[in-house]
Design an enzyme around this catalytic site. Structure first.
Site, PDB file in Angstrom:
ATOM      1  N   ARG A   1      31.766 -48.230  13.477  1.00 47.43           N
ATOM      2  CA  ARG A   1      32.761 -47.467  12.709  1.00 47.43           C
ATOM      3  C   ARG A   1      32.383 -46.049  12.329  1.00 47.43           C
ATOM      4  O   ARG A   1      33.206 -45.348  11.766  1.00 47.43           O
ATOM      5  CB  ARG A   1      33.166 -48.231  11.431  1.00 47.43           C
ATOM      6  CG  ARG A   1      33.752 -49.610  11.686  1.00 47.43           C
ATOM      7  CD  ARG A   1      35.091 -49.546  12.392  1.00 47.43           C
ATOM      8  NE  ARG A   1      35.734 -50.848  12.458  1.00 47.43           N
ATOM      9  CZ  ARG A   1      36.243 -51.378  13.568  1.00 47.43           C
ATOM     10  NH1 ARG A   1      36.185 -50.712  14.712  1.00 47.43           N
ATOM     11  NH2 ARG A   1      36.825 -52.544  13.542  1.00 47.43           N
TER      12      ARG A   1
ATOM     13  N   ASP B   1      31.424 -58.616  19.445  1.00 47.14           N
ATOM     14  CA  ASP B   1      32.637 -57.863  19.086  1.00 47.14           C
ATOM     15  C   ASP B   1      32.718 -57.704  17.559  1.00 47.14           C
ATOM     16  O   ASP B   1      33.792 -57.837  16.962  1.00 47.14           O
ATOM     17  CB  ASP B   1      33.919 -58.522  19.625  1.00 47.14           C
ATOM     18  CG  ASP B   1      35.131 -57.587  19.505  1.00 47.14           C
ATOM     19  OD1 ASP B   1      34.938 -56.397  19.194  1.00 47.14           O
ATOM     20  OD2 ASP B   1      36.269 -58.055  19.718  1.00 47.14           O
TER      21      ASP B   1
ATOM     22  N   ASP C   1      37.642 -49.756  24.845  1.00 48.93           N
ATOM     23  CA  ASP C   1      37.802 -51.012  24.100  1.00 48.93           C
ATOM     24  C   ASP C   1      38.723 -50.875  22.888  1.00 48.93           C
ATOM     25  O   ASP C   1      38.684 -49.896  22.158  1.00 48.93           O
ATOM     26  CB  ASP C   1      36.458 -51.552  23.624  1.00 48.93           C
ATOM     27  CG  ASP C   1      36.632 -52.875  22.888  1.00 48.93           C
ATOM     28  OD1 ASP C   1      37.269 -53.771  23.449  1.00 48.93           O
ATOM     29  OD2 ASP C   1      36.168 -52.990  21.745  1.00 48.93           O
TER      30      ASP C   1
ATOM     31  N   ASN D   1      35.373 -46.601  19.872  1.00 59.35           N
ATOM     32  CA  ASN D   1      36.678 -46.374  19.211  1.00 59.35           C
ATOM     33  C   ASN D   1      36.487 -45.933  17.764  1.00 59.35           C
ATOM     34  O   ASN D   1      36.963 -46.548  16.821  1.00 59.35           O
ATOM     35  CB  ASN D   1      37.585 -47.618  19.297  1.00 59.35           C
ATOM     36  CG  ASN D   1      37.003 -48.859  18.627  1.00 59.35           C
ATOM     37  OD1 ASN D   1      35.792 -48.967  18.447  1.00 59.35           O
ATOM     38  ND2 ASN D   1      37.860 -49.796  18.257  1.00 59.35           N
TER      39      ASN D   1
ATOM     40  N   ASN E   1      41.619 -59.545  18.521  1.00 54.29           N
ATOM     41  CA  ASN E   1      42.107 -59.244  19.868  1.00 54.29           C
ATOM     42  C   ASN E   1      40.954 -59.264  20.864  1.00 54.29           C
ATOM     43  O   ASN E   1      39.942 -58.610  20.606  1.00 54.29           O
ATOM     44  CB  ASN E   1      42.755 -57.865  19.910  1.00 54.29           C
ATOM     45  CG  ASN E   1      44.037 -57.820  19.125  1.00 54.29           C
ATOM     46  OD1 ASN E   1      44.695 -58.827  18.913  1.00 54.29           O
ATOM     47  ND2 ASN E   1      44.392 -56.625  18.661  1.00 54.29           N
TER      48      ASN E   1
HETATM   49  O1  DOR Z   1      39.887 -57.613  17.309  1.00 55.69           O
HETATM   50  C1  DOR Z   1      39.436 -56.571  17.754  1.00 55.69           C
HETATM   51  N1  DOR Z   1      39.025 -55.586  16.943  1.00 55.69           N
HETATM   52  N2  DOR Z   1      39.378 -56.409  19.071  1.00 55.69           N
HETATM   53  C2  DOR Z   1      39.039 -55.218  19.622  1.00 55.69           C
HETATM   54  O2  DOR Z   1      38.967 -55.139  20.811  1.00 55.69           O
HETATM   55  C3  DOR Z   1      38.789 -54.048  18.771  1.00 55.69           C
HETATM   56  C4  DOR Z   1      38.328 -54.463  17.456  1.00 55.69           C
HETATM   57  C5  DOR Z   1      38.314 -53.362  16.433  1.00 55.69           C
HETATM   58  O3  DOR Z   1      37.858 -52.256  16.745  1.00 55.69           O
HETATM   59  O4  DOR Z   1      38.703 -53.624  15.289  1.00 55.69           O
END
Ligand code: DOR
Length: 438
Positions: free
Chosen positions: A65, A308, A155, A95, A281
């Site tokens: 983050r 993840d 991603d 991301n 996700n």
């Molecule tokens: O659930 C998810 N959260 N899947 C992802 O691919 C991204 C992630 C996020 O950055 O919160």
């Protein structure tokens, strides 16, 4: 630099083919001896009785983050969570805000990780500028910079434009980098909040069908065949995708895949009470999918178990189900969930669990010093855990800045006792050694 004698443990080292009672002597940051009843005069003894001594875990997939959402996690708090979970290296997803789509951002993430010094933070770069899926990011620049990016991904979303995906692969193959995909067709999942099936109908929630995943996976495998690019499929969740990976491997394509502890442990039944902590996700799917993932991890079709780790702010997770963001924190529960849900019931050997959690991800990322073997001359990146000790997941006690886990209250076996990064304990006797500034 202090020397350490890891005394009385069971060395389980998939890369070196070892599973034996042995002491491990660490000096100057490297392993100097592995054997029975080592002397090691002057070395500080780390008690490993009843514990497994393994190569430090390596996570292919963590969201730290920073920059942008330091209220949810920072490189310091995420590194602390990783060390506490037995990790010595992790791949930080791009991301962020700003997106890690250029050398300046990936170098910053890399430098901050090195400054914190609890885990090797290996930044991933975005495939496209701003992760918008429109134009290629500065891939060569990110690969050549000090951070030496090897894995590229948008991603959080798949790259929709198939021609751009092909062009990116053609470019990446030149420096043997990895194209990593979040396999969910954007149009097919638009507006969906959970796996599409009987349960989504019963709960009255719009779904995200498995087809959204395996259509993108099939496309990417076809493009990997065409371009000879290395392809890595992130957080595989559907039975059909496992089968696609199995066939791609049989064909000799350079395709690897990962599964998360939550997809291996849970199904969409976890959403029965609209628990936003189980919203993720790709979504948790059916028992059939879960069983196929477990079989895939066991037979090596799925190369790696990746967290993840996706921290989210409490106030955002506490909102209505359809508004809550998707994601689960995972760095501190991955090892214990693997031991509890896969190793203890005999679905996966301990050796293979450590191969999927350390050796294979280190190999995929090309991290020479990680993943074992545990042999003289090798960097002492190690984790020591008591496989029989149990603990109860209390989210507030995790080192992560966020608490979004569906495993709160679960009793898990496997407690990390020591983690060593290049011979220096980051966790010692169950306590984080460097209390980070948070
Ligand atoms: O659930 C998810 N959260 N899947 C992802 O691919 C991204 C992630 C996020 O950055 O919160």
């Amino acid at each position: 630099m202090t020397d350490y004698l890891l005394r009385g443990g069971r060395v389980v080292d998939p890369a070196g083919g070892q599973d034996r009672r042995a002491d491990v002597l660490v000096s100057g940051g490297v392993v100097t001896a592995v054997g029975e009843r080592l002397g090691g005069s002057g070395a500080t003894v780390l008690d490993c009785t009843g514990a497994v001594v393994a190569p430090g875990l390596v996570d292919l997939h963590a969201h730290l983050r920073e920059p942008g959402r330091e209220d949810e996690e920072t490189i310091a708090t995420g590194s602390a969570a990783a060390a506490a979970g037995g990790y010595t290296a992790l791949c930080a997803m791009p991301n962020t805000d700003p997106v890690a789509d250029n050398a300046a951002v990936v170098e910053k993430v890399w430098a901050l990780g090195a400054q914190v010094g609890l885990v090797d933070v290996v930044p991933a770069g975005a495939l496209t500028r701003g992760r918008r899926g429109e134009e290629m990011a500065d891939l060569g620049e990110m690969a050549r910079c000090a951070a030496g990016v090897r894995l590229f991904t948008d991603d959080g979303a798949a790259l929709s434009d198939s021609l751009l995906a092909r062009r990116v692969m053609e470019y990446l193959v030149a420096f043997d980098a990895i194209y990593a995909e979040h396999c969910e067709d954007e149009a097919l999942v638009a507006g969906g909040h959970m796996h599409e099936g009987e349960r989504s109908v019963a709960l009255g929630l719009a779904g995200r069908p498995s087809e959204a995943e395996f259509l993108i996976a099939a496309r990417d495998i076809a493009l990997a065949r065409l371009t000879r690019c290395r392809l890595h499929l992130l957080h595989v969740s559907a039975a059909e995708t496992v089968e696609l990976v199995r066939r791609a491997k049989a064909e000799g394509l350079r395709v690897t895949a990962e599964a998360t502890p939550h997809h291996l442990a849970l199904t969409d039944a976890a959403l029965a009470s609209y628990d936003t902590n189980a919203k993720v996700n790709p979504p948790l799917r059916t028992e059939r999918d879960r069983a196929a993932l477990v079989a895939g991890v066991a037979d090596g079709t799925i190369d790696a178990i990746a967290t993840d780790h996706a921290p989210h702010a409490l106030q955002e997770k506490e909102s209505e189900f359809t508004l809550a963001p998707a994601g689960i924190v995972g760095l501190e529960t991955a090892l214990s969930l693997t031991l509890t849900t896969l190793v203890a019931p005999g679905l996966l050997t301990l050796r293979d669990a450590l191969e999927r959690l350390s050796t294979a991800p280190a190999r995929i990322l090309g991290l020479e010093g990680h993943g074992g073997p545990i042999e003289p001359g090798r960097p002492a990146n190690l984790t020591v855990f008591d496989p029989a000790a149990t603990w109860v997941v209390e989210p507030q006690r995790l080192h992560s800045r966020s608490v979004n886990t569906p495993f709160a209250g679960w009793e898990l076996s496997g407690v990390v006792r020591h983690t060593l990064l290049r011979g220096r304990p980051t966790v010692r006797d169950g306590e984080l050694v460097t209390e980070v500034m948070v």
